[in-house]
Design a protein around this motif. Structure first.
Motif, PDB file in Angstrom:
ATOM      1  N   GLY A  38       0.762  -1.234   0.000  1.00 14.75           N
ATOM      2  CA  GLY A  38       0.000   0.000   0.000  1.00 14.75           C
ATOM      3  C   GLY A  38       0.791   1.281   0.000  1.00 14.75           C
ATOM      4  O   GLY A  38       0.218   2.354   0.219  1.00 14.75           O
ATOM      5  N   VAL A  39       2.077   1.233  -0.266  1.00 18.15           N
ATOM      6  CA  VAL A  39       2.864   2.470  -0.352  1.00 18.15           C
ATOM      7  C   VAL A  39       2.487   3.237  -1.612  1.00 18.15           C
ATOM      8  O   VAL A  39       2.498   4.465  -1.636  1.00 18.15           O
ATOM      9  N   ILE A  40       2.160   2.501  -2.688  1.00 15.36           N
ATOM     10  CA  ILE A  40       1.634   3.130  -3.896  1.00 15.36           C
ATOM     11  C   ILE A  40       0.269   2.530  -4.195  1.00 15.36           C
ATOM     12  O   ILE A  40      -0.039   1.397  -3.808  1.00 15.36           O
ATOM     13  N   SER A  41      -0.571   3.277  -4.879  1.00 12.35           N
ATOM     14  CA  SER A  41      -1.918   2.824  -5.202  1.00 12.35           C
ATOM     15  C   SER A  41      -1.872   1.807  -6.330  1.00 12.35           C
ATOM     16  O   SER A  41      -1.122   1.962  -7.298  1.00 12.35           O
ATOM     17  N   ILE A  42      -2.700   0.783  -6.211  1.00 12.58           N
ATOM     18  CA  ILE A  42      -2.764  -0.211  -7.276  1.00 12.58           C
ATOM     19  C   ILE A  42      -3.738   0.208  -8.370  1.00 12.58           C
ATOM     20  O   ILE A  42      -3.855  -0.473  -9.394  1.00 12.58           O
ATOM     21  N   ASP A  43      -4.429   1.318  -8.183  1.00  9.83           N
ATOM     22  CA  ASP A  43      -5.415   1.783  -9.156  1.00  9.83           C
ATOM     23  C   ASP A  43      -4.979   3.040  -9.897  1.00  9.83           C
ATOM     24  O   ASP A  43      -5.782   3.669 -10.583  1.00  9.83           O
ATOM     25  N   GLN A  44      -3.703   3.398  -9.757  1.00  4.84           N
ATOM     26  CA  GLN A  44      -3.207   4.600 -10.428  1.00  4.84           C
ATOM     27  C   GLN A  44      -1.796   4.338 -10.930  1.00  4.84           C
ATOM     28  O   GLN A  44      -0.929   3.865 -10.183  1.00  4.84           O
ATOM     29  N   MET A  45      -1.550   4.654 -12.201  1.00  3.70           N
ATOM     30  CA  MET A  45      -0.251   4.378 -12.785  1.00  3.70           C
ATOM     31  C   MET A  45       0.833   5.266 -12.178  1.00  3.70           C
ATOM     32  O   MET A  45       0.611   6.460 -11.927  1.00  3.70           O
ATOM     33  N   THR A  46       2.003   4.676 -11.947  1.00  6.62           N
ATOM     34  CA  THR A  46       3.134   5.450 -11.440  1.00  6.62           C
ATOM     35  C   THR A  46       3.739   6.279 -12.569  1.00  6.62           C
ATOM     36  O   THR A  46       3.682   5.901 -13.744  1.00  6.62           O
ATOM     37  N   GLU A  47       4.315   7.411 -12.203  1.00 11.66           N
ATOM     38  CA  GLU A  47       4.947   8.277 -13.198  1.00 11.66           C
ATOM     39  C   GLU A  47       6.381   7.844 -13.485  1.00 11.66           C
ATOM     40  O   GLU A  47       6.892   8.071 -14.580  1.00 11.66           O
ATOM     41  N   ARG A  48       7.028   7.241 -12.483  1.00 12.23           N
ATOM     42  CA  ARG A  48       8.409   6.780 -12.657  1.00 12.23           C
ATOM     43  C   ARG A  48       8.520   5.337 -12.198  1.00 12.23           C
ATOM     44  O   ARG A  48       7.769   4.891 -11.328  1.00 12.23           O
ATOM     45  N   ASN A  49       9.461   4.635 -12.790  1.00  9.95           N
ATOM     46  CA  ASN A  49       9.695   3.247 -12.436  1.00  9.95           C
ATOM     47  C   ASN A  49      11.160   3.057 -12.073  1.00  9.95           C
ATOM     48  O   ASN A  49      12.016   3.866 -12.448  1.00  9.95           O
ATOM     49  N   ALA A  50      11.435   1.975 -11.346  1.00  8.75           N
ATOM     50  CA  ALA A  50      12.774   1.805 -10.776  1.00  8.75           C
ATOM     51  C   ALA A  50      13.349   0.432 -11.091  1.00  8.75           C
ATOM     52  O   ALA A  50      13.483  -0.411 -10.200  1.00  8.75           O
ATOM     53  N   PRO A  51      13.697   0.166 -12.365  1.00  8.87           N
ATOM     54  CA  PRO A  51      14.268  -1.143 -12.695  1.00  8.87           C
ATOM     55  C   PRO A  51      15.690  -1.294 -12.164  1.00  8.87           C
ATOM     56  O   PRO A  51      16.467  -0.330 -12.134  1.00  8.87           O
ATOM     57  N   ILE A  52      16.014  -2.500 -11.743  1.00  4.77           N
ATOM     58  CA  ILE A  52      17.366  -2.831 -11.297  1.00  4.77           C
ATOM     59  C   ILE A  52      17.850  -4.031 -12.109  1.00  4.77           C
ATOM     60  O   ILE A  52      17.179  -5.059 -12.172  1.00  4.77           O
ATOM     61  N   SER A  53      19.013  -3.895 -12.721  1.00  8.52           N
ATOM     62  CA  SER A  53      19.568  -4.969 -13.526  1.00  8.52           C
ATOM     63  C   SER A  53      19.822  -6.201 -12.657  1.00  8.52           C
ATOM     64  O   SER A  53      20.335  -6.094 -11.542  1.00  8.52           O
ATOM     65  N   VAL A  54      19.446  -7.372 -13.162  1.00  5.46           N
ATOM     66  CA  VAL A  54      19.668  -8.611 -12.412  1.00  5.46           C
ATOM     67  C   VAL A  54      21.167  -8.816 -12.242  1.00  5.46           C
ATOM     68  O   VAL A  54      21.915  -8.810 -13.217  1.00  5.46           O
ATOM     69  N   PRO A  55      21.654  -9.008 -11.014  1.00  8.51           N
ATOM     70  CA  PRO A  55      23.102  -9.092 -10.795  1.00  8.51           C
ATOM     71  C   PRO A  55      23.662 -10.497 -10.946  1.00  8.51           C
ATOM     72  O   PRO A  55      22.960 -11.491 -10.742  1.00  8.51           O
ATOM     73  N   GLU A  56      24.926 -10.588 -11.316  1.00 10.25           N
ATOM     74  CA  GLU A  56      25.693 -11.825 -11.203  1.00 10.25           C
ATOM     75  C   GLU A  56      25.868 -12.119  -9.717  1.00 10.25           C
ATOM     76  O   GLU A  56      26.077 -11.206  -8.904  1.00 10.25           O
TER      77      GLU A  56
END
Length: 561
Positions: free
Chosen positions: A273-291
């Motif tokens: 519940g930190v972000i709403s599941i009914d509203q699109m986020t403006e920014r996203n935070a991808p992290i590259s899968v590490p070795e």
């Protein structure tokens, strides 16, 4: 009863990804009353005496962390047969004749899931496992007689993100073999999520056509499962899709991933519940899968080091004598928590699998990345070791002398700002830290508001493209030449450029594109570095003052790690 579909994405041992259907957790419900399946692949090793290291390899490849049951169905597990039948119908253009096991294999391959015939670094003294489906998809049947109910449940495993195709001397992938521990730079759960929702939304109107597809793929389906699929699962899926269409028109309010990168942070935030599941986020935070090579030297986990061992300093120098059983078990405690957002377990369930995590870390202690498959100039690499010691070791760790598979001897766990994209740091806010610390995972994990990224160990670096924490630079050569980093590049199902070290490509109008003579084994994605969260700036030092000969020597040395 199915309340909401949530398809969750997380960083593999540093954040695993999963997909599935959220089910209302009513313990008296016909579907969710304490169903619990077990990974069918694990049954191969029942009754086999295993060392802790062997147990770690087996569990890393096939372990389910109790995520094939009612609890996980509330968050991230999936009803395997219905989901795959609808996806197969979509991939077959709606033609029942085209719904075959080969189509299921092909569609998961397009998402970056490998269906290999062997694991190249399987423990030598342990029987080779039988690999009958997409590695990284755990599948098991849960059922009971009273009341009569059953369901084949699937969920992701560690190997979904942390096992990659084997590479040959020409940099071409061998999809018949995988190397456990290598990041899967082709895993694309965003495509999986998007196509799953489309398959659910656009499903055939005739229910019997769907059941014919299930029957065609799975003719031995238990009668209890037919009862659950027909009377509970499909009707609630329909209701859910109708509901989603009134809000965001998709499964999740954030981008689950790019190819080879995952968004575990916002998966966690959406779940609690930190972000709403009914509203699109403006920014996203991808992290590259590490070795995973060298990760046992970390004193905290996540790209920002936001997960630390309670009572310990997260930025501390780790030496060989510090890697004790207690240290590994502490890291196992942090890692077990990743199953909460990724696999849909509760914190209590995750805590019950610390011992399995400890076995995985026992395996990681002796883990070796795949050796660089191409030729290496030993004299140039020797010179590069001195360049590394002078320019890189203070942040990325000191490696032993020599040019034959150097190993870490000291790791600083250095944390700081090198100018890279700060989206992830900014989104991992105090509200998220407070949620993590309030989940009752006390004594095993302490969340903190981390100011910067942790410089990772570089063990296995050659096979872990694309680079930087967000996977925004295709090759090490481009990393060393900041002014020539492409504005966009293709990644996924790619070959490797063993000279530049990274994703093979050709420049086409500012884009590092898939070479025209190469057919990717999985569906590629074009990474646009202008998108917030995927910015490719930063880490210009020390390369802006390094000579070209020193860059070439350093690049050669990095192939050895």
């Amino acid at each position: 009863m199915i309340k909401r579909i949530v398809v969750i994405a997380v960083v593999a041992l540093a954040g695993l990804l999963a997909t599935g259907l959220v089910v209302d957790g009513d313990p008296a419900g016909a579907l969710t009353g304490h169903l619990q399946a077990r990974s069918a692949a694990m049954a191969q090793f029942d009754g086999v005496a295993l060392t802790p290291e062997q147990q770690g390899a087996v569990y890393f490849a096939f372990g389910d962390f109790s995520a094939l049951g009612s609890e996980a169905l509330e968050v991230s597990a999936s009803p395997w047969k219905l989901a795959t039948a609808l996806l197969a119908l979509r991939h077959a253009g709606g033609h029942l004749d085209g719904v075959t096991p080969d189509v299921v294999t092909a569609m998961f391959r397009s998402y970056g899931f490998v269906t290999p015939t062997r694991i190249a670094n399987w423990p030598e003294d342990l029987t080779e496992p039988v690999l009958s489906g997409p590695l990284g998809q755990n599948i098991g049947f849960a059922g009971r007689v009273l009341p009569p109910v059953g369901l084949t449940i699937s969920n992701i495993s560690c190997a979904g993100c942390h096992a990659s195709v084997f590479y040959g001397a020409d940099g071409r992938p061998d999809t018949s073999a995988v190397w456990l521990g290598t990041p899967n730079g082709s895993i694309n759960l965003q495509r999986y999520v998007t196509e799953l929702y489309a398959a659910l939304r656009d499903r055939p109107e005739d229910d019997e056509f769907i059941w014919a597809a299930v029957e065609k793929l799975y003719p031995d389906t238990d009668w209890r499962e037919w009862l659950a699929l027909k009377t509970v699962v499909l009707p609630k899926v329909d209701a859910l899709v109708a509901q989603q269409e009134t809000t965001i028109g998709r499964l999740l309010p954030f981008e689950v991933s790019t190819s080879g990168a995952t968004n575990g942070l916002q998966a966690l935030q959406a779940r609690f519940g930190v972000i709403s599941i009914d509203q699109m986020t403006e920014r996203n935070a991808p992290i590259s899968v590490p070795e995973l090579g060298g990760r046992i030297w970390r004193s905290s986990l996540l790209a920002s080091g936001a997960y630390g061992v309670p009572g310990e300093e997260p930025q501390r120098v780790v030496r060989a004598e510090d890697i004790t059983d207690a240290h590994l078990r502490a890291l196992a405690g942090l890692t077990a928590f990743f199953t909460v957002p990724s696999m849909g377990t509760s914190p209590a369930t995750a805590a019950g699998h610390v011992e399995d995590g400890a076995h995985i870390f026992a395996w990681l202690k002796q883990y070796k990345p795949q050796p660089f498959p191409g030729a290496i100039d030993a004299a140039l690499a020797e010179r590069g070791s001195a360049v590394y010691a002078d320019a890189c070791a203070a942040c990325h760790g000191a490696y032993g002398a020599g040019v034959v598979a150097p190993e870490l001897v000291e790791f600083p766990n250095w944390q700081g700002d090198v100018g890279t994209d700060r989206t992830y740091i900014e989104l991992f806010d105090q509200a998220t830290v407070d949620v993590v610390n309030g989940l009752g995972y006390d004594g095993l994990l302490k969340g903190r508001l981390a100011p910067d990224y942790v410089a990772p160990p570089l063990t296995g670096l050659w096979s872990s493209a694309p680079y930087l924490h967000n996977g925004s630079v295709p090759t090490l050569w481009h990393l060393m030449h900041p002014d020539q980093r492409p504005a966009a590049f293709d990644v996924g199902g790619h070959a490797l450029d063993l000279t530049r070290v990274g994703v093979a490509g050709v420049m086409q109008g500012g884009v590092w594109a898939t070479p025209p003579d190469y057919v990717p084994w999985a569906e590629p994605v074009r990474i646009d570095t202008a998108v917030p969260g995927l910015n490719a700036t930063g880490h210009e030092l020390p390369f802006d003052t390094m000579s070209e000969p020193d860059k070439a020597a350093l690049l050669e040395y990095l192939k050895l790690l």
